[in-house]
Design an enzyme around this catalytic site. Structure first.
Site, PDB file in Angstrom:
ATOM      1  N   ASP A 136       0.893  -1.058   0.075  1.00 42.13           N
ATOM      2  CA  ASP A 136      -0.050   0.060   0.034  1.00 42.13           C
ATOM      3  C   ASP A 136       0.721   1.272  -0.051  1.00 42.13           C
ATOM      4  OD1 ASP A 136      -2.659  -1.181   0.081  1.00 42.13           O
ATOM      5  OD2 ASP A 136      -2.276  -1.873   2.198  1.00 42.13           O
ATOM      6  N   LYS A 176      33.638   5.539  21.220  1.00 44.61           N
ATOM      7  CA  LYS A 176      35.058   5.637  20.572  1.00 44.61           C
ATOM      8  C   LYS A 176      35.925   4.811  21.099  1.00 44.61           C
ATOM      9  CE  LYS A 176      38.522   8.540  18.975  1.00 44.61           C
ATOM     10  NZ  LYS A 176      39.651   7.591  18.994  1.00 44.61           N
ATOM     11  N   ASP A 236      57.438  16.123 -18.066  1.00 43.62           N
ATOM     12  CA  ASP A 236      56.653  15.157 -17.336  1.00 43.62           C
ATOM     13  C   ASP A 236      57.403  13.925 -17.304  1.00 43.62           C
ATOM     14  OD1 ASP A 236      54.713  13.458 -16.641  1.00 43.62           O
ATOM     15  OD2 ASP A 236      53.297  13.617 -18.326  1.00 43.62           O
ATOM     16  N   ASP A 251      57.322  10.378 -16.990  1.00 45.13           N
ATOM     17  CA  ASP A 251      56.463   9.301 -17.032  1.00 45.13           C
ATOM     18  C   ASP A 251      57.199   7.987 -16.931  1.00 45.13           C
ATOM     19  OD1 ASP A 251      54.337   7.853 -17.865  1.00 45.13           O
ATOM     20  OD2 ASP A 251      54.102   8.569 -19.971  1.00 45.13           O
ATOM     21  N   SER A 277      51.963  14.973 -10.089  1.00 47.02           N
ATOM     22  CA  SER A 277      51.103  14.824 -11.420  1.00 47.02           C
ATOM     23  C   SER A 277      49.812  14.568 -11.131  1.00 47.02           C
ATOM     24  CB  SER A 277      51.650  13.794 -12.380  1.00 47.02           C
ATOM     25  OG  SER A 277      51.406  12.586 -11.797  1.00 47.02           O
ATOM     26  N   GLY A 280      53.469   9.999 -12.146  1.00 50.96           N
ATOM     27  CA  GLY A 280      54.765  10.715 -11.963  1.00 50.96           C
ATOM     28  C   GLY A 280      54.937  12.068 -11.473  1.00 50.96           C
ATOM     29  N   HIS A 303      55.923  16.334 -12.344  1.00 55.30           N
ATOM     30  CA  HIS A 303      56.183  17.580 -13.411  1.00 55.30           C
ATOM     31  C   HIS A 303      57.110  18.378 -12.861  1.00 55.30           C
ATOM     32  CE1 HIS A 303      51.857  16.881 -14.814  1.00 55.30           C
ATOM     33  NE2 HIS A 303      52.550  15.968 -15.226  1.00 55.30           N
ATOM     34  N   ASP A 308      58.750  13.306 -20.793  1.00 61.23           N
ATOM     35  CA  ASP A 308      58.043  13.945 -21.975  1.00 61.23           C
ATOM     36  C   ASP A 308      58.134  15.312 -22.120  1.00 61.23           C
ATOM     37  OD1 ASP A 308      56.121  14.457 -23.971  1.00 61.23           O
ATOM     38  OD2 ASP A 308      54.456  13.666 -22.475  1.00 61.23           O
ATOM     39  N   ARG A 368      41.502   9.532 -12.535  1.00 63.10           N
ATOM     40  CA  ARG A 368      41.970   8.134 -12.296  1.00 63.10           C
ATOM     41  C   ARG A 368      41.374   7.604 -11.158  1.00 63.10           C
ATOM     42  NH1 ARG A 368      48.117   8.665 -14.619  1.00 63.10           N
ATOM     43  NH2 ARG A 368      47.761  10.086 -16.389  1.00 63.10           N
TER      44      ARG A 368
END
Length: 863
Positions: free
Chosen positions: A48, A240, A668, A670, A703, A707, A709, A758, A777
């Site tokens: 109901d 706790k 970069d 990598d 990054s 990796g 930068h 890179d 990610r």
């Protein structure tokens, strides 16, 4: 008067001298419109469905019950209005009475009409949101024939396609068959463990999304607050515990016990693992805390420590595991379910008379939060934990879970100890430290009480084994003769207060901790209880960030962390003051993920007018033949990007006032397959050394991915091709000089075991993810500016994520404060670069940096 008239048919069908159903009465909860669904075993089982409107419950009989699948259109036969008081009715309607049979309250809550409800009821189309304990989201009731003259007109009950919808065959009526009546689910206590063994120990069908059991799981952590929130049914409270947090993974191969930091403790607690193996589940992740109760039942942290001593099997048998959550169970991911439902499932799992007493359900505490804290302190507990009843499970620190402590108490890094005085043996006091925002250790005071003879002896032996001549902190004034130790051991200490100079007073030692890394220890600061990071503007309404309405804010965009679209929008609104300087006057490209990071993603460099409110469209001449490039000039534009499912922000190396002349050069780092993180740290240092040889200053940032930068600020002058050529030559020089570490060619096959630096980021139109951008990610890493001195402390390219970034925001762009003043001309660097082939000194310098066996520049170990 109108409501009383609509109940005439209801009263005419019933003899209230026989049935216990209410004749009239009732009122709305909290002034909101109520809804209820009652499961009714009459001549046939049905549900109901009732919505409060104009002082009564408009009612429909739904034979199959509601479905969360938008493709299911469930028949709903309109029946007579019922009084509001009927919403709490449970019991048996006697034989001979209308609707004879058993009735339970299957779900209840409030509803929000999306259009004029009276008009919709009359015309045969009601659109509304449900805010129940089982049902949520948007629904529609539509009358099939569009007439209102039939005695029992048929309608259709349809679930709209939103975040609460499911089309995976899940049947909510089968998965959650029980009543929510009597006591509200969020306030209901778990069944006691010692009941008849014949009872089912878990729901026949576990709700939640089908999912493979993850190999690892990080726990949800609570935020320390100064005081509890105002009294509200939205919070649950538990004790706790003064113990160790443990997460349990169960699969077909057995039971594994993990600390909050992922250390496997199964071998340390074989008895507990054996007890957990008796749970009637095939797989899952369970969350809880182990303690050893004293004679009064209060947790004894010292006794828990003693249980881990060699040969302490009997002491280990006193360990009790209090369970309070179940993020995964029997092939289902429960993290997106409200806490109250997860606790119901866990309570059912533990409701088994055959389970040992070592496994217990962490009961909710039923009292005012202020009274709970005072009572917990009197009982010798550490405090209480508050949790939002409707919160999801997230693998990060969250203000949906709060902790209120009886006294100030936290972990400290032990950096030294003093000699004993008088009759004491072993040591006098411990010197304590915490990490500051820059990751450096800061003296926090001493603790000299709370030791017994056994603890003194054991502690002294452990400290003597890690003594060092080097002081980990600047020597405090008046410290006297100190035995310094490597900063590895953690002390749990309670204390009265922090002084203005950052020292603790009235401290008491409680024991050593081994379930946390030393680098994670900072000064705990209590926060004010605040609303969720993206609070709903009204019950069921879309949430807001930066004043902007965020649709589908509860949509999970990262299954690994449970973070939502609303979380991303709220972050960008919060971080705008730090992020906008990195975006100023730069063309930006977006990575958008409309279905979350596991779904399709697309890269967007151009925009149509009005597609993204607040985003500035640039002169088409910057990129001829395309729609205009974009610039993000304001916090409003940032939130607008998040509203349109934008996750990542990528910027050019030039600004719009001189688009042909880059003002920075980016490298970069990598790493290829099989490259450990230490190699990436080493590579960053080597890139820095090479740049220093060319007279160029460089700045570092994570990054947010795998990796790092390295960014070089430049004086404008050379055009794109020149900057790209210089960056390529630098990378090729690195690859020639240290071929075991670097490779100058891109592609996964070329990078196996090596790092590709890179340089392609430096071409016209190329972009690099901006500082403070979220990454699409798993875990939602964030690209964060860091000081070179911090490199050694980083744990990966995603050291900071959306889940743990809050504390780092206080540091802000401080590590890059010298960026603008460090711009150098690439012309001078180019001259030096041309001489690298014949300059043996520069090559030797770089190779020597790599080959050092002692700590290299800025404290990085090389070799």
């Amino acid at each position: 008067m109108a409501a009383r008239d609509t109940l005439q048919l209801y009263r005419a069908k019933r003899d209230f001298g026989i049935t216990s159903e209410p004749e009239a009465g009732g009122e709305s909860p909290h002034g909101e419109l109520a809804f209820v669904i009652q499961k009714h075993w009459a001549s046939h089982l049905h549900y109901d469905f009732r919505l409060e409107l104009d002082g009564a419950l408009k009612s429909w009989a739904v034979p199959k019950g509601p479905s969360l699948d938008p493709h299911d259109k469930r028949m709903a036969v309109q029946v007579e209005d019922h009084p509001i008081a009927y919403g709490s009715f449970e019991g048996k309607i006697p034989e001979g009475q209308y609707g004879a049979g058993r009735v339970i309250v299957w779900d209840r809550g409030t509803w929000s009409p999306l259009e004029d409800p009276r008009k919709g009821y009359k015309t045969g189309k009601l659109k509304f949101d449900l805010h129940g304990e089982k049902l949520h989201g948007r629904w529609t009731l539509v009358r099939m024939h569009g007439k209102d003259k039939e005695k029992q007109p048929p309608w259709l009950l349809i679930k709209e396609n939103d975040a609460a919808a499911r089309a995976d065959g899940y049947d909510v009526t089968v998965a959650l068959p029980e009543s929510v009546g009597g006591a509200a689910a969020r306030g209901r206590k778990a069944p006691t463990q010692k009941k008849a063994a014949s009872r089912q120990t878990a729901p026949r069908t576990i709700p939640g999304r089908k999912a493979a059991l993850p190999a690892t799981l990080s726990p949800q952590l609570a935020t320390l607050v100064k005081q509890p929130p105002a009294e509200s049914p939205d919070w649950l409270y538990e004790a706790k515990f003064d113990g160790y947090r443990l997460l349990i993974r169960i699969d077909g191969r057995g039971v594994k016990l993990f600390t909050r930091n992922g250390h496997d403790w199964t071998h340390k607690l074989p008895e507990l693992a054996q007890a957990l193996g008796k749970l009637r589940c095939k797989s899952g992740w369970l969350d809880g805390e182990i303690v050893v109760p004293d004679e009064n039942g209060a947790p004894d942290f010292g006794a828990l420590q003693a249980a881990f001593e060699p040969g302490a099997k009997k002491a280990r048998q006193a360990i009790v595991y209090f369970l309070f959550d179940t993020p995964f169970l029997d092939g289902r991911d429960l993290r997106q379910m409200p806490l109250v439902q997860r606790r119901e499932i866990l309570a059912a799992l533990l409701d088994d008379a055959k389970l040992p007493d070592a496994l217990r359900f962490s009961q909710t505490l039923d009292a005012r939060p202020q009274d709970l804290v005072a009572t917990a302190c009197k009982l010798g507990l550490e405090g209480v934990i508050g949790k939002r009843a409707d919160s999801h499970y997230v693998s990060r620190r969250s203000d949906d879970w709060i902790k209120l402590k009886c006294s100030l108490r936290q972990e400290f890094v032990i950096v030294g100890y003093t000699d004993p005085k008088g009759a004491r043996t072993g040591l006098g006091s411990l010197l304590l430290a915490v990490h500051d925002a820059d990751g450096a250790l800061r003296y926090a005071g001493n603790v000299g009480t709370g030791f017994d003879e056994r603890t003194l002896g054991e502690l002294t032996r452990k400290l003597q084994a890690i003594e060092t001549k080097r002081a980990p902190i600047p020597v405090p004034a008046g410290a006297g003769r100190v035995h310094w130790v490597r900063p590895q051991l953690l002390a749990e200490v309670s204390f009265g207060e922090w002084t203005r100079s950052g020292r603790i007073r009235h401290s008491v030692f409680h024991g050593l901790r081994s379930d946390k890394p030393a680098r994670a220890i900072t000064r705990e600061k209590a926060a004010q209880v605040k609303a969720a990071i993206t609070p709903k503007t009204a019950k069921g309404a879309p949430r807001k960030a930066g004043g902007m309405r965020i649709t589908n804010a509860d949509r999970v965009i990262d299954k690994a962390s449970g973070l939502t679209k609303g979380d991303v929008a709220a972050y960008y609104a919060q971080v705008a003051p730090l992020l906008l300087p990195h975006l100023k006057k730069r063309p930006v490209a977006l990575l958008r993920a409309p279905s979350g990071i596991d779904g399709p993603q697309f890269f967007q460099k151009h925009a149509d007018v009005d597609e993204l409110p607040g985003v500035r469209l640039l002169d088409p001449a910057f990129d001829p033949g395309h729609e205009p490039l974009m610039e993000i000039p304001s916090a409003k534009a940032l939130v607008s990007v998040a509203q349109m499912n934008g996750i990542e922000l990528h910027t050019w190396n030039a600004t719009t006032d001189a688009i042909g002349q880059p003002d920075r050069m980016t490298f970069d780092l990598d790493p290829g397959e099989g490259v450990p993180w230490e190699r990436v740290q080493e590579a960053a240092t080597l890139v820095r050394v090479a740049l220093e040889e060319l007279g160029l200053e460089s700045f570092l940032k994570t990054s947010g991915g795998k990796g790092l930068h390295v960014v070089v600020p430049l004086r404008r002058g050379p055009e794109w091709d020149a900057v790209k050529d210089v960056s390529k030559a630098i990378v090729e020089h690195l690859a020639r000089t240290i071929p075991s570490r670097f490779v100058a060619k891109s592609g996964p096959k070329n990078r196996v075991g090596k790092i590709f630096v890179d340089y392609l980021r430096n071409g016209f139109g190329a972009t690099t993810v901006s500082a403070w951008s979220v990454r699409a990610r798993p875990g939602l890493g964030i690209s964060v500016p860091v000081a070179w001195e911090e490199l050694q402390t980083l744990t990966g390219g995603a050291h900071w994520t959306l889940g743990n970034i809050a504390d780092r925001l206080e540091t802000g762009n401080e590590p890059w404060k010298a960026y603008a003043a460090s711009r150098r001309s690439i012309g001078a660097a180019l001259k030096k670069l041309n001489g690298l082939q014949t300059d043996a000194r520069a090559t030797r310098s770089l190779r020597a940096t790599h080959e050092k066996k002692k700590p290299g520049p800025r404290g990085i170990g090389l070799g």
